[in-house]
Design a protein around this motif. Structure first.
Motif, PDB file in Angstrom:
ATOM      1  N   SER A  55       0.834  -1.194   0.000  1.00 57.03           N
ATOM      2  CA  SER A  55       0.000   0.000   0.000  1.00 57.03           C
ATOM      3  C   SER A  55       0.875   1.253   0.000  1.00 57.03           C
ATOM      4  CB  SER A  55      -0.905  -0.022   1.229  1.00 57.03           C
ATOM      5  OG  SER A  55      -1.754   1.081   1.199  1.00 57.03           O
ATOM      6  N   ILE A  56       1.897   1.269   0.839  1.00 57.91           N
ATOM      7  CA  ILE A  56       2.793   2.438   0.873  1.00 57.91           C
ATOM      8  C   ILE A  56       3.511   2.599  -0.457  1.00 57.91           C
ATOM      9  CG2 ILE A  56       4.939   3.344   1.836  1.00 57.91           C
ATOM     10  CD1 ILE A  56       4.243   2.241   4.440  1.00 57.91           C
ATOM     11  N   SER A  57       4.018   1.478  -0.997  1.00 57.46           N
ATOM     12  CA  SER A  57       4.858   1.651  -2.183  1.00 57.46           C
ATOM     13  C   SER A  57       4.040   2.058  -3.402  1.00 57.46           C
ATOM     14  CB  SER A  57       5.707   0.407  -2.446  1.00 57.46           C
ATOM     15  OG  SER A  57       4.910  -0.683  -2.728  1.00 57.46           O
ATOM     16  N   PHE A  58       2.855   1.443  -3.582  1.00 55.67           N
ATOM     17  CA  PHE A  58       2.077   1.788  -4.792  1.00 55.67           C
ATOM     18  C   PHE A  58       1.170   3.001  -4.598  1.00 55.67           C
ATOM     19  CE2 PHE A  58       2.796  -2.818  -5.714  1.00 55.67           C
ATOM     20  CZ  PHE A  58       3.612  -2.605  -6.810  1.00 55.67           C
ATOM     21  N   LEU A  59       0.438   3.019  -3.476  1.00 51.97           N
ATOM     22  CA  LEU A  59      -0.593   4.051  -3.333  1.00 51.97           C
ATOM     23  C   LEU A  59      -0.041   5.343  -2.756  1.00 51.97           C
ATOM     24  CD1 LEU A  59      -3.471   1.775  -1.969  1.00 51.97           C
ATOM     25  CD2 LEU A  59      -2.973   2.424  -4.328  1.00 51.97           C
ATOM     26  N   ASP A  60       1.179   5.284  -2.210  1.00 50.59           N
ATOM     27  CA  ASP A  60       1.710   6.504  -1.605  1.00 50.59           C
ATOM     28  C   ASP A  60       2.978   6.962  -2.335  1.00 50.59           C
ATOM     29  OD1 ASP A  60       1.504   8.536   0.278  1.00 50.59           O
ATOM     30  OD2 ASP A  60       2.907   7.582   1.633  1.00 50.59           O
ATOM     31  N   LEU A  61       4.053   6.188  -2.226  1.00 56.10           N
ATOM     32  CA  LEU A  61       5.342   6.662  -2.759  1.00 56.10           C
ATOM     33  C   LEU A  61       5.352   6.759  -4.282  1.00 56.10           C
ATOM     34  CD1 LEU A  61       7.744   4.730  -0.361  1.00 56.10           C
ATOM     35  CD2 LEU A  61       7.016   7.100  -0.232  1.00 56.10           C
ATOM     36  N   ALA A  62       4.981   5.651  -4.954  1.00 54.34           N
ATOM     37  CA  ALA A  62       5.024   5.664  -6.423  1.00 54.34           C
ATOM     38  C   ALA A  62       3.985   6.658  -6.963  1.00 54.34           C
ATOM     39  CB  ALA A  62       4.761   4.270  -6.963  1.00 54.34           C
ATOM     40  N   HIS A  63       2.826   6.668  -6.317  1.00 57.59           N
ATOM     41  CA  HIS A  63       1.742   7.566  -6.720  1.00 57.59           C
ATOM     42  C   HIS A  63       2.206   9.026  -6.650  1.00 57.59           C
ATOM     43  CE1 HIS A  63      -2.285   9.331  -6.787  1.00 57.59           C
ATOM     44  NE2 HIS A  63      -1.950   9.991  -5.695  1.00 57.59           N
ATOM     45  N   ASN A  64       2.837   9.393  -5.535  1.00 53.43           N
ATOM     46  CA  ASN A  64       3.314  10.777  -5.378  1.00 53.43           C
ATOM     47  C   ASN A  64       4.420  11.116  -6.365  1.00 53.43           C
ATOM     48  OD1 ASN A  64       1.572  11.424  -3.380  1.00 53.43           O
ATOM     49  ND2 ASN A  64       2.965  10.946  -1.698  1.00 53.43           N
ATOM     50  N   ALA A  65       5.306  10.149  -6.594  1.00 55.69           N
ATOM     51  CA  ALA A  65       6.412  10.409  -7.515  1.00 55.69           C
ATOM     52  C   ALA A  65       5.860  10.666  -8.911  1.00 55.69           C
ATOM     53  CB  ALA A  65       7.375   9.229  -7.527  1.00 55.69           C
ATOM     54  N   ILE A  66       4.893   9.848  -9.325  1.00 55.70           N
ATOM     55  CA  ILE A  66       4.310  10.004 -10.665  1.00 55.70           C
ATOM     56  C   ILE A  66       3.576  11.339 -10.765  1.00 55.70           C
ATOM     57  CG2 ILE A  66       2.450   9.135 -12.140  1.00 55.70           C
ATOM     58  CD1 ILE A  66       3.478   6.301 -11.433  1.00 55.70           C
ATOM     59  N   ASN A  67       2.861  11.703  -9.684  1.00 54.63           N
ATOM     60  CA  ASN A  67       2.145  12.985  -9.695  1.00 54.63           C
ATOM     61  C   ASN A  67       3.079  14.172  -9.763  1.00 54.63           C
ATOM     62  OD1 ASN A  67      -0.405  12.086  -9.773  1.00 54.63           O
ATOM     63  ND2 ASN A  67      -0.776  12.192  -7.571  1.00 54.63           N
ATOM     64  N   SER A  68       4.219  14.089  -9.065  1.00 53.20           N
ATOM     65  CA  SER A  68       5.029  15.299  -9.005  1.00 53.20           C
ATOM     66  C   SER A  68       6.100  15.371 -10.084  1.00 53.20           C
ATOM     67  CB  SER A  68       5.630  15.484  -7.615  1.00 53.20           C
ATOM     68  OG  SER A  68       6.202  14.293  -7.198  1.00 53.20           O
ATOM     69  N   ILE A  69       6.597  14.235 -10.589  1.00 47.99           N
ATOM     70  CA  ILE A  69       7.633  14.377 -11.635  1.00 47.99           C
ATOM     71  C   ILE A  69       7.230  13.749 -12.960  1.00 47.99           C
ATOM     72  CG2 ILE A  69       9.573  14.609 -10.022  1.00 47.99           C
ATOM     73  CD1 ILE A  69      10.213  11.736 -10.362  1.00 47.99           C
ATOM     74  N   GLY A  70       5.969  13.352 -13.059  1.00 48.68           N
ATOM     75  CA  GLY A  70       5.493  12.839 -14.339  1.00 48.68           C
ATOM     76  C   GLY A  70       5.535  11.318 -14.395  1.00 48.68           C
ATOM     77  N   PHE A  71       4.716  10.770 -15.290  1.00 50.43           N
ATOM     78  CA  PHE A  71       4.526   9.318 -15.360  1.00 50.43           C
ATOM     79  C   PHE A  71       5.823   8.594 -15.703  1.00 50.43           C
ATOM     80  CE2 PHE A  71       3.197   5.343 -17.366  1.00 50.43           C
ATOM     81  CZ  PHE A  71       2.325   4.864 -16.393  1.00 50.43           C
ATOM     82  N   LEU A  72       6.501   9.097 -16.742  1.00 50.28           N
ATOM     83  CA  LEU A  72       7.694   8.393 -17.214  1.00 50.28           C
ATOM     84  C   LEU A  72       8.804   8.420 -16.158  1.00 50.28           C
ATOM     85  CD1 LEU A  72       9.186   6.915 -19.476  1.00 50.28           C
ATOM     86  CD2 LEU A  72      10.037   9.136 -20.238  1.00 50.28           C
ATOM     87  N   LYS A  73       9.122   9.622 -15.667  1.00 57.01           N
ATOM     88  CA  LYS A  73      10.207   9.733 -14.682  1.00 57.01           C
ATOM     89  C   LYS A  73       9.869   8.958 -13.417  1.00 57.01           C
ATOM     90  CE  LYS A  73      12.400  14.121 -15.846  1.00 57.01           C
ATOM     91  NZ  LYS A  73      12.376  15.543 -15.497  1.00 57.01           N
ATOM     92  N   GLY A  74       8.631   9.080 -12.986  1.00 52.99           N
ATOM     93  CA  GLY A  74       8.207   8.373 -11.770  1.00 52.99           C
ATOM     94  C   GLY A  74       8.422   6.879 -11.925  1.00 52.99           C
ATOM     95  N   ASN A  75       8.026   6.358 -13.075  1.00 55.35           N
ATOM     96  CA  ASN A  75       8.196   4.917 -13.321  1.00 55.35           C
ATOM     97  C   ASN A  75       9.660   4.525 -13.420  1.00 55.35           C
ATOM     98  OD1 ASN A  75       5.813   3.009 -13.808  1.00 55.35           O
ATOM     99  ND2 ASN A  75       5.105   4.979 -14.601  1.00 55.35           N
ATOM    100  N   LEU A  76      10.452   5.370 -14.065  1.00 51.96           N
ATOM    101  CA  LEU A  76      11.874   5.054 -14.200  1.00 51.96           C
ATOM    102  C   LEU A  76      12.527   4.946 -12.823  1.00 51.96           C
ATOM    103  CD1 LEU A  76      12.962   7.253 -17.256  1.00 51.96           C
ATOM    104  CD2 LEU A  76      12.800   4.754 -17.142  1.00 51.96           C
ATOM    105  N   TRP A  77      12.214   5.895 -11.955  1.00 55.46           N
ATOM    106  CA  TRP A  77      12.767   5.844 -10.594  1.00 55.46           C
ATOM    107  C   TRP A  77      12.284   4.598  -9.859  1.00 55.46           C
ATOM    108  CZ3 TRP A  77      16.537   8.401  -8.121  1.00 55.46           C
ATOM    109  CH2 TRP A  77      16.966   9.633  -8.618  1.00 55.46           C
ATOM    110  N   PHE A  78      10.976   4.324 -10.000  1.00 54.82           N
ATOM    111  CA  PHE A  78      10.384   3.176  -9.300  1.00 54.82           C
ATOM    112  C   PHE A  78      11.094   1.881  -9.701  1.00 54.82           C
ATOM    113  CE2 PHE A  78       7.332  -0.319  -9.024  1.00 54.82           C
ATOM    114  CZ  PHE A  78       6.859  -0.188  -7.729  1.00 54.82           C
ATOM    115  N   PHE A  79      11.229   1.671 -11.023  1.00 57.95           N
ATOM    116  CA  PHE A  79      11.847   0.417 -11.488  1.00 57.95           C
ATOM    117  C   PHE A  79      13.358   0.424 -11.249  1.00 57.95           C
ATOM    118  CE2 PHE A  79       7.753   0.144 -13.642  1.00 57.95           C
ATOM    119  CZ  PHE A  79       7.387  -1.123 -13.202  1.00 57.95           C
ATOM    120  N   GLY A  80      13.925   1.641 -11.179  1.00 60.18           N
ATOM    121  CA  GLY A  80      15.325   1.746 -10.781  1.00 60.18           C
ATOM    122  C   GLY A  80      15.510   1.160  -9.384  1.00 60.18           C
ATOM    123  N   GLY A  81      14.583   1.522  -8.488  1.00 58.45           N
ATOM    124  CA  GLY A  81      14.620   0.989  -7.121  1.00 58.45           C
ATOM    125  C   GLY A  81      14.470  -0.518  -7.111  1.00 58.45           C
ATOM    126  N   VAL A  82      13.556  -1.028  -7.936  1.00 66.75           N
ATOM    127  CA  VAL A  82      13.332  -2.477  -8.017  1.00 66.75           C
ATOM    128  C   VAL A  82      14.629  -3.178  -8.436  1.00 66.75           C
ATOM    129  CG1 VAL A  82      12.135  -4.305  -9.284  1.00 66.75           C
ATOM    130  CG2 VAL A  82      10.869  -2.284  -8.531  1.00 66.75           C
TER     131      VAL A  82
END
Length: 280
Positions: A55-82
């Motif tokens: 819940s934290i990772s998808f609904l909070d952290l990834a969600h906020n990252a995508i909202n504030s830096i855009g879909f592509l960048k947010g996803n790149l960071w997320f999968f970078g972490g993975v």
């Protein structure tokens, strides 16, 4: 962001990571106080913690990252972490609660092997406990970093991260303490090693805090938090869920996961209502 606010954030992060770290000791207490830890309960706890983490990772952290830096960048960071954490996990295999099955097997076979066998077995189990402790310390290290980054972002993120990590650490404490207690028959040794492995978490906070530039651009911070979301998602699916399935059975564990997710969403909502805007 001045030095003063950095210091107060550092203290908050330290406090939160101490809570997370010391819950490893809770797991150890669980072993020390009850002769046979209830594995089903442990599995449900793991499932619940997995729900919190997802819940934290998808609904909070990834969600906020995508909202504030855009879909592509947010996803790149997320999968970078993975990918980052997948590499760590490859080199530091997460220990399992193996020895408990060995104990059962030994009881079935009787004591035919005599004392030599028992001694050799003890050494093996002790070794597995120590490897577990080292593995968990290394795993707690990035978790401490995650708590630090989370609390820079705001109290809400830090508190929730610390809560999920604390729940996740209780079974880890069991994983360290069980084999060591079985091998040394000393409750104190089991407790001590488990506690030490949890203290790697505040250590992670201290090191990151001192290496960390205080003037970090908000975009990078959001990205890093997105990456933390990726790390948590990987940690959950790779380590916590399989454990929950093993101990509690698939059906019960999945229920526990959704209960965990619902609780975390509710907690995020109420924390958002209760914390002042600037901290949220």
């Amino acid at each position: 962001m001045g030095i003063k606010s950095m210091d107060s954030q550092m203290l908050v992060a330290l406090g939160l990571s101490l809570v997370g770290g010391l819950s490893t000791s809770l797991g150890a207490l669980f072993v020390v106080l009850s002769e046979t830890p209830n594995m089903k309960m442990l599995g449900l706890l793991q499932g619940f913690a997995a729900g919190l983490m997802l819940s934290i990772s998808f609904l909070d952290l990834a969600h906020n990252a995508i909202n504030s830096i855009g879909f592509l960048k947010g996803n790149l960071w997320f999968f970078g972490g993975v990918i980052f954490f997948a590499c760590i996990a490859k080199f530091i295999p997460e220990p399992t609660l193996g020895p408990s099955t060995d104990v059962k097997r030994r009881k079935k076979n009787g004591d035919e092997g005599g004392k030599d066998m028992a001694k050799k077995h003890r050494r093996q189990v002790l070794y597995s406990g120590i490897v577990t402790a080292i593995g968990i310390s290394l795993h707690n290290f990035p978790e401490g970093m995650a708590v630090f980054l989370g609390s820079i972002k705001g109290m809400r993120v830090g508190v929730n991260l610390a809560l999920a990590i604390a729940l996740h650490n209780i079974p880890e404490g069991v994983a360290v303490a069980l084999p060591i207690y079985f091998a040394t028959e000393s409750k104190w040794q089991a407790f001590k090693l488990a506690t030490l492995s949890g203290l790697a978490e505040p250590l992670g906070v201290i090191i990151v805090a001192y290496l960390f530039p205080s003037s970090l651009s908000p975009e990078i911070l959001e990205g890093l938090l997105g990456a933390v979301g990726g790390i948590m998602a990987f940690l959950t699916l790779h380590e916590m869920l399989p454990l929950a399935f093993d101990y509690a059975g698939q059906k019960q564990a999945v229920k526990a996961v959704f209960v965990g997710m619902a609780c975390m969403s509710a907690s995020l909502y109420f924390l958002e209502l209760s914390l002042p805007e600037s901290m949220g």
